[in-house]
Enzyme design. Structure first.
Site, short mmCIF file in Angstrom:
data_model
loop_
_atom_site.label_atom_id
_atom_site.label_comp_id
_atom_site.label_asym_id
_atom_site.label_seq_id
_atom_site.Cartn_x
_atom_site.Cartn_y
_atom_site.Cartn_z
N ASN A 42 1.62 1.68 9.24
CA ASN A 42 1.24 0.74 8.19
C ASN A 42 0.55 -0.46 8.81
OD1 ASN A 42 3.83 0.10 9.24
ND2 ASN A 42 4.39 -1.07 7.43
N ILE A 43 -0.44 -0.95 8.10
CA ILE A 43 -1.24 -2.08 8.57
C ILE A 43 -1.28 -3.09 7.43
CG2 ILE A 43 -3.51 -2.82 9.43
CD1 ILE A 43 -3.91 0.21 10.23
N GLU A 44 -0.57 -4.22 7.63
CA GLU A 44 -0.48 -5.20 6.55
C GLU A 44 -1.60 -6.22 6.64
OE1 GLU A 44 3.62 -6.58 6.64
OE2 GLU A 44 4.29 -4.66 5.76
N CYS A 53 -0.67 1.87 3.89
CA CYS A 53 0.55 2.56 4.33
C CYS A 53 0.25 3.52 5.49
CB CYS A 53 1.14 3.38 3.19
SG CYS A 53 1.87 2.41 1.86
N GLU A 55 1.04 6.68 5.88
CA GLU A 55 0.57 8.01 5.45
C GLU A 55 -0.93 7.99 5.17
OE1 GLU A 55 3.07 6.17 4.32
OE2 GLU A 55 4.45 7.33 3.09
N CYS A 86 5.39 6.23 -0.80
CA CYS A 86 5.24 5.47 -2.04
C CYS A 86 4.36 6.25 -3.03
CB CYS A 86 4.64 4.09 -1.76
SG CYS A 86 2.86 4.15 -1.45
N CYS A 89 0.67 6.75 -2.00
CA CYS A 89 0.51 7.76 -0.93
C CYS A 89 0.73 9.17 -1.47
CB CYS A 89 1.46 7.46 0.23
SG CYS A 89 0.93 6.01 1.16
N1 THU Z 1 4.93 1.55 3.52
C1 THU Z 1 4.35 2.64 4.13
O1 THU Z 1 3.70 2.51 5.17
N2 THU Z 1 4.51 3.84 3.54
C2 THU Z 1 5.21 4.06 2.39
O2 THU Z 1 5.14 5.14 1.81
C3 THU Z 1 6.08 3.00 1.88
C4 THU Z 1 5.67 1.63 2.28
C5 THU Z 1 4.73 0.22 4.12
C6 THU Z 1 3.82 -0.68 3.33
C7 THU Z 1 4.27 -2.03 3.79
O3 THU Z 1 3.60 -2.38 4.98
C8 THU Z 1 5.74 -1.85 4.11
O4 THU Z 1 5.95 -0.47 4.22
C9 THU Z 1 6.68 -2.42 3.07
O5 THU Z 1 6.37 -1.96 1.80
#
Ligand code: THU
Length: 129
Positions: A42-44, A53, A55, A86, A89
């Site tokens: 994940n890259i915020e 996310c 995935e 999520c 995804c």
């Molecule tokens: N996140 C994912 O990378 N994949 C998911 O399916 C659920 C959520 C990440 C997004 C965000 O950076 C962090 O988890 C919190 O939501």
């Protein structure tokens, strides 16, 4: 490739996660039909909507490199608890791999769930044909 190896690669990907806001580090490892693995984290983003996310990072990497047939995807988080994809995804996975298996782990307890089970009654490409 077995699930344990794919999970290990997903855990390695969590180490590259950029999650300064949620601190929730996610990793994914996507296996193609050819046996190639694309990992993702994940890259915020400070503007939260820009977050991607793990995935989707993995799947976008694969598609952009010309791979579009997928067998399974391991999804994990650094805390080693079951981390389910999520909704966004699931929808993106459905676009490219409606029959993909999702491999999850909770401290060595491994669960495999097909996307059809996770996203029943889905809307997808065939609805627009
Ligand atoms: N996140 C994912 O990378 N994949 C998911 O399916 C659920 C959520 C990440 C997004 C965000 O950076 C962090 O988890 C919190 O939501």
């Amino acid at each position: 490739m077995n699930n344990e190896t794919l999970l290990k690669m997903a855990y390695e990907a969590t180490e590259r996660s950029y999650a300064p806001y949620s601190k929730f580090k996610v990793g994914a490892a996507l296996l193609t039909e050819e046996g190639k693995v694309f990992t993702g984290c994940n890259i915020e983003c400070a503007s939260f909507g820009g977050t991607n996310c793990a995935e989707r990072t993995a799947i976008f990497k694969a598609i952009s490199e010309g791979y579009n047939k997928f067998v399974k995807i391991a999804v994990v988080s650094a805390g080693e608890i079951f981390t389910y994809p999520c909704g966004i995804c699931r929808q993106v996975l459905n676009e490219f791999a409606p029959d993909i298996d999702i491999v999850l782990d909770d401290h060595g307890d491994v669960k495999v769930i097909n996307l059809k089970e996770m996203l029943p009654y889905s809307f997808g490409p065939s609805d627009l044909r």
